[in-house]
Design a protein around this motif. Structure first.
Motif, short mmCIF file in Angstrom:
data_model
loop_
_atom_site.label_atom_id
_atom_site.label_comp_id
_atom_site.label_asym_id
_atom_site.label_seq_id
_atom_site.Cartn_x
_atom_site.Cartn_y
_atom_site.Cartn_z
N ILE A 143 0.84 -1.20 0.00
CA ILE A 143 0.00 0.00 0.00
C ILE A 143 0.87 1.25 0.00
N LEU A 144 1.92 1.23 0.82
CA LEU A 144 2.79 2.40 0.95
C LEU A 144 3.66 2.62 -0.29
N ALA A 145 3.68 1.65 -1.19
CA ALA A 145 4.46 1.82 -2.43
C ALA A 145 3.86 2.91 -3.31
N PHE A 146 2.55 3.14 -3.17
CA PHE A 146 1.88 4.15 -3.98
C PHE A 146 2.07 5.52 -3.32
N ARG A 147 2.55 6.47 -4.12
CA ARG A 147 2.80 7.82 -3.62
C ARG A 147 2.11 8.81 -4.54
N ARG A 148 2.06 10.07 -4.07
CA ARG A 148 1.39 11.11 -4.85
C ARG A 148 1.98 11.22 -6.25
N GLU A 149 3.33 11.13 -6.34
CA GLU A 149 3.96 11.29 -7.64
C GLU A 149 3.93 10.02 -8.47
N ARG A 150 3.54 8.89 -7.85
CA ARG A 150 3.46 7.62 -8.58
C ARG A 150 2.20 6.89 -8.13
N ARG A 151 1.07 7.37 -8.61
CA ARG A 151 -0.21 6.82 -8.16
C ARG A 151 -0.57 5.52 -8.87
N ARG A 152 0.02 5.29 -10.03
CA ARG A 152 -0.24 4.06 -10.79
C ARG A 152 1.08 3.32 -10.97
N LEU A 153 1.08 2.06 -10.60
CA LEU A 153 2.30 1.27 -10.66
C LEU A 153 2.03 -0.08 -11.32
N THR A 154 3.02 -0.59 -12.03
CA THR A 154 2.93 -1.96 -12.56
C THR A 154 3.30 -2.93 -11.45
N LEU A 155 3.06 -4.19 -11.69
CA LEU A 155 3.42 -5.22 -10.72
C LEU A 155 4.92 -5.16 -10.40
N LYS A 156 5.74 -5.03 -11.43
CA LYS A 156 7.19 -4.98 -11.22
C LYS A 156 7.58 -3.77 -10.37
N GLU A 157 6.94 -2.64 -10.63
CA GLU A 157 7.27 -1.43 -9.88
C GLU A 157 6.84 -1.54 -8.42
N VAL A 158 5.69 -2.15 -8.17
CA VAL A 158 5.25 -2.37 -6.79
C VAL A 158 6.25 -3.26 -6.06
N ALA A 159 6.66 -4.32 -6.72
CA ALA A 159 7.62 -5.24 -6.10
C ALA A 159 8.91 -4.53 -5.75
N GLU A 160 9.39 -3.67 -6.65
CA GLU A 160 10.63 -2.94 -6.39
C GLU A 160 10.46 -1.94 -5.26
N GLU A 161 9.36 -1.22 -5.26
CA GLU A 161 9.12 -0.22 -4.22
C GLU A 161 8.96 -0.86 -2.85
N GLY A 189 -11.07 -4.59 -2.21
CA GLY A 189 -11.56 -3.27 -2.60
C GLY A 189 -10.62 -2.12 -2.29
N PHE A 190 -9.38 -2.41 -1.88
CA PHE A 190 -8.43 -1.35 -1.57
C PHE A 190 -7.62 -0.92 -2.78
N VAL A 191 -7.51 -1.78 -3.77
CA VAL A 191 -6.70 -1.51 -4.96
C VAL A 191 -7.53 -1.84 -6.19
N ALA A 192 -7.33 -1.10 -7.26
CA ALA A 192 -7.99 -1.39 -8.54
C ALA A 192 -6.92 -1.65 -9.59
N ARG A 193 -7.34 -2.28 -10.69
CA ARG A 193 -6.39 -2.65 -11.75
C ARG A 193 -6.95 -2.25 -13.09
N GLU A 194 -6.10 -1.60 -13.89
CA GLU A 194 -6.44 -1.28 -15.28
C GLU A 194 -5.27 -1.70 -16.15
N GLY A 195 -5.46 -2.73 -16.94
CA GLY A 195 -4.38 -3.24 -17.76
C GLY A 195 -3.24 -3.75 -16.89
N ARG A 196 -2.05 -3.23 -17.09
CA ARG A 196 -0.88 -3.65 -16.33
C ARG A 196 -0.67 -2.80 -15.08
N GLU A 197 -1.49 -1.78 -14.89
CA GLU A 197 -1.27 -0.84 -13.79
C GLU A 197 -2.24 -1.07 -12.63
N PHE A 198 -1.75 -0.83 -11.43
CA PHE A 198 -2.55 -0.89 -10.21
C PHE A 198 -2.59 0.50 -9.58
N PHE A 199 -3.68 0.80 -8.88
CA PHE A 199 -3.78 2.08 -8.17
C PHE A 199 -4.73 1.92 -6.98
#
Length: 220
Positions: free
Chosen positions: A19-37, A56-66
């Motif tokens: 959850i904390l991987a998502f930040r104001r400047e990076r609101r949408r992340l791919t699976l790989k980016e979440v893993a790295e963060e 219901g805490f996260v949504a997914r559109e294509g390859r991105e999560f937010f």
């Protein structure tokens, strides 16, 4: 890193890191980016993300999560306050430019209010407080608006905890008179404090409400 206690739940810690991987400047992340963060393997990050999607805490559109709005439930006062700050700052700046008076948006924490946005005027004022400053809720206009949004039980609890100390000779310190003023604020929908926090300072505040009508912040 300090040693973890015997009751430490590592899987819960990892879930929060996602959850904390998502930040104001990076609101949408791919699976790989979440893993790295989050410092996780891709497989572990995927399991946590899909669990959060199902909850219901996260949504997914294509390859991105937010993050979805439900994540606010995990820390509603703070996170919604940050959202309010980002949302209202341009309007506070416009208002201050128009009326040439200082403006602020605050939320309540315990017996104090904390300013999220503060836009001063160019004139000299004794009260020159940065965002994050704390002021007593009982004798400030924003505090009274926020307290007016509480139900009677919560207001009784506030009175049991707070001390109605006088900041000036004008501060309301009698509980009955103070409670009557809160009732007036509830009725009229705004609060005016005349030199109760500082001599020479008069402040007016109005509530900022959410979609349900609840008071989430105050603009003064």
């Amino acid at each position: 890193m300090s040693a973890r206690g015997a009751d430490f739940v590592q899987s819960f810690d990892r879930g929060l890191s996602v959850i904390l991987a998502f930040r104001r400047e990076r609101r949408r992340l791919t699976l790989k980016e979440v893993a790295e963060e989050a410092g996780l393997t891709t497989a572990a990050a995927r399991r946590f993300l899909l669990t959060l999607v199902e909850l219901g805490f996260v949504a997914r559109e294509g390859r991105e999560f937010f993050l979805r709005p439900r994540v606010l439930d995990l820390g509603y006062a703070t996170l919604s306050g940050l959202h309010v700050a980002a949302l209202v700052r341009p309007y506070v700046e416009d208002l201050v430019a128009e009326i040439d008076e200082s403006g602020a948006v605050s939320v309540r924490t315990g017996t104090d209010i904390v300013s999220l946005v503060r836009v001063p005027t160019r004139r000299m004022m004794t009260v020159a407080l940065p965002p994050g400053s704390r002021l007593p809720a009982h004798c400030t206009s924003a505090g009274r608006v926020l307290l007016g949004g509480l139900d009677d039980g919560a207001l009784d609890a506030f009175l049991a905890e707070a001390r109605l100390e006088g900041c000036t000779a004008r501060t309301l310190t009698d509980a009955a008179c103070w409670r009557a003023e809160i009732e007036r604020v509830r009725r009229d929908g705004y609060a005016v404090v005349d030199q109760e926090y500082e001599d020479g300072l008069i402040a007016l505040a109005v509530p900022i409400r959410d979609a349900t009508g609840g008071v989430v912040a105050a603009l003064n």
